[in-house]
Design a protein around this motif. Structure first.
Motif, mmCIF file in Angstrom:
data_model
loop_
_atom_site.group_PDB
_atom_site.id
_atom_site.type_symbol
_atom_site.label_atom_id
_atom_site.label_comp_id
_atom_site.label_asym_id
_atom_site.label_seq_id
_atom_site.Cartn_x
_atom_site.Cartn_y
_atom_site.Cartn_z
ATOM 1 N N ASP A 157 -3.601 -3.936 4.879
ATOM 2 C CA ASP A 157 -4.960 -3.747 4.379
ATOM 3 C C ASP A 157 -5.711 -5.058 4.210
ATOM 4 O O ASP A 157 -6.844 -5.087 3.723
ATOM 5 N N GLY A 158 -5.101 -6.174 4.616
ATOM 6 C CA GLY A 158 -5.750 -7.480 4.541
ATOM 7 C C GLY A 158 -5.455 -8.270 3.284
ATOM 8 O O GLY A 158 -5.783 -9.457 3.208
ATOM 9 N N SER A 159 -4.855 -7.659 2.276
ATOM 10 C CA SER A 159 -4.526 -8.378 1.044
ATOM 11 C C SER A 159 -3.352 -9.317 1.285
ATOM 12 O O SER A 159 -2.483 -9.038 2.132
ATOM 13 N N PRO A 160 -3.286 -10.447 0.577
ATOM 14 C CA PRO A 160 -2.149 -11.362 0.766
ATOM 15 C C PRO A 160 -0.848 -10.712 0.306
ATOM 16 O O PRO A 160 -0.826 -9.965 -0.678
ATOM 17 N N ARG A 161 0.208 -10.991 1.008
ATOM 18 C CA ARG A 161 1.500 -10.437 0.608
ATOM 19 C C ARG A 161 1.985 -11.019 -0.709
ATOM 20 O O ARG A 161 2.748 -10.373 -1.434
ATOM 21 N N CYS A 162 1.558 -12.223 -0.996
ATOM 22 C CA CYS A 162 2.040 -12.883 -2.208
ATOM 23 C C CYS A 162 0.959 -13.810 -2.745
ATOM 24 O O CYS A 162 0.263 -14.482 -1.966
ATOM 25 N N PRO A 192 0.827 -1.217 0.000
ATOM 26 C CA PRO A 192 0.000 0.000 0.000
ATOM 27 C C PRO A 192 0.858 1.263 0.000
ATOM 28 O O PRO A 192 2.000 1.247 0.478
ATOM 29 N N PRO A 193 0.311 2.371 -0.540
ATOM 30 C CA PRO A 193 1.093 3.615 -0.645
ATOM 31 C C PRO A 193 1.592 4.145 0.690
ATOM 32 O O PRO A 193 2.547 4.925 0.720
ATOM 33 N N THR A 194 0.976 3.739 1.772
ATOM 34 C CA THR A 194 1.416 4.212 3.088
ATOM 35 C C THR A 194 2.604 3.428 3.634
ATOM 36 O O THR A 194 3.114 3.757 4.711
ATOM 37 N N SER A 195 3.050 2.397 2.911
ATOM 38 C CA SER A 195 4.108 1.525 3.431
ATOM 39 C C SER A 195 5.475 1.960 2.934
ATOM 40 O O SER A 195 5.624 2.617 1.902
ATOM 41 N N VAL A 196 6.499 1.555 3.684
ATOM 42 C CA VAL A 196 7.880 1.809 3.270
ATOM 43 C C VAL A 196 8.187 1.070 1.973
ATOM 44 O O VAL A 196 8.859 1.593 1.076
ATOM 45 N N GLY A 197 7.656 -0.170 1.844
ATOM 46 C CA GLY A 197 7.923 -0.965 0.656
ATOM 47 C C GLY A 197 7.478 -0.280 -0.624
ATOM 48 O O GLY A 197 8.134 -0.388 -1.664
ATOM 49 N N HIS A 198 6.348 0.401 -0.569
ATOM 50 C CA HIS A 198 5.853 1.126 -1.746
ATOM 51 C C HIS A 198 6.875 2.144 -2.227
ATOM 52 O O HIS A 198 7.198 2.218 -3.422
ATOM 53 N N TRP A 199 7.417 2.927 -1.312
ATOM 54 C CA TRP A 199 8.336 3.998 -1.693
ATOM 55 C C TRP A 199 9.706 3.461 -2.058
ATOM 56 O O TRP A 199 10.393 4.030 -2.912
#
Length: 237
Positions: free
Chosen positions: A223-228, A160-167
């Motif tokens: 957000d509840g979505s699977p990571r993979c 999600p855009p709020t995560s470090v991974g996104h950026w």
């Protein structure tokens, strides 16, 4: 860098300024000591999910790198297990680690096989293909599978855009686009060029019957979505 056995910052810089093939030839001896190797958690979750869909005969790992995918193929495929990659350096490492498998140097966009396998997998390689190249890649895998064969690969759900991974992934892709705009040869490796809907559409266009299943052992995003998710493309029998 990463570990005492991993590449230095200078070695990574030289690799990043090389072509994809030359870069991986250089990185090959230390590749398994970097985060770029597919983690054991992903390999294990994929193997468990595929074990319920067998049995399989012969299997192939497309863009096999140093051969991590054999941890999935060999327990599931009592027939021969084959890896194909265009980096001679990576294949050398794979051959040393898994001498009982078959190894082929070649381009995944022109696979030297025809209806030879029951299971095809790939791990972490789709980012090396531009979106315009992906349909041809999937068509080649389709051609290499026997009727009823399965093509399987995990894809991480975009953070999600709020995560470090996104950026982090956004910053990496921007840096690679700048690098490829000003330096030749290009080094194609992007994290954000495999949106789930586009991947599904390209698989369907290649002729696969497609479904995607969450790899639940790998957990969920905030957000509840699977990571993979594990994408499964079945060639009609």
């Amino acid at each position: 860098m990463f570990s005492p056995q991993g590449p230095s910052l200078r070695e990574l810089a030289v690799q990043a300024l090389s072509s994809v093939e030359r870069g991986y030839d250089l990185l090959a001896p230390k590749f398994d000591h970097t985060p770029f190797r597919t983690p054991e958690s992903i390999l294990g979750a994929t193997r468990e999910a595929l074990a319920e869909l067998g049995p399989f005969g012969a299997g192939v790992d497309v863009c096999c790198g140093t051969g991590a995918g054999m941890e999935v193929l060999q327990p599931l495929c009592p027939g021969r297990s084959t890896g194909i990659d265009f980096s001679a350096g990576m294949l050398g490492q794979a051959r040393a680690a898994h001498p009982d498998a078959s190894w082929v140097r070649g381009d995944a966009r022109a696979l030297p096989f025809g209806e030879a396998f029951d299971l095809a997998v790939t791990f972490g390689a789709l980012g090396h293909f531009l979106p315009a190249e992906r349909p041809a890649l999937f068509a080649e895998v389709f051609r290499a599978l026997r009727p009823g064969g399965l093509f399987a690969f995990p894809i991480g759900t975009p953070p999600p855009p709020t995560s470090v991974g996104h950026w982090v992934t956004l910053g990496f892709d921007v840096a690679m686009r700048v690098r490829n705009a000003v330096w030749r040869p290009p080094f194609v490796m992007y994290y954000r060029t495999t949106p789930l809907v586009a991947v599904r559409d390209d698989l369907v266009a290649a002729g696969f019957a497609v479904r995607a299943v969450p790899l639940t052992p790998l957990g969920r995003n905030s957000d509840g979505s699977p990571r993979c998710r594990l994408f499964l493309g079945r060639k009609p029998a």
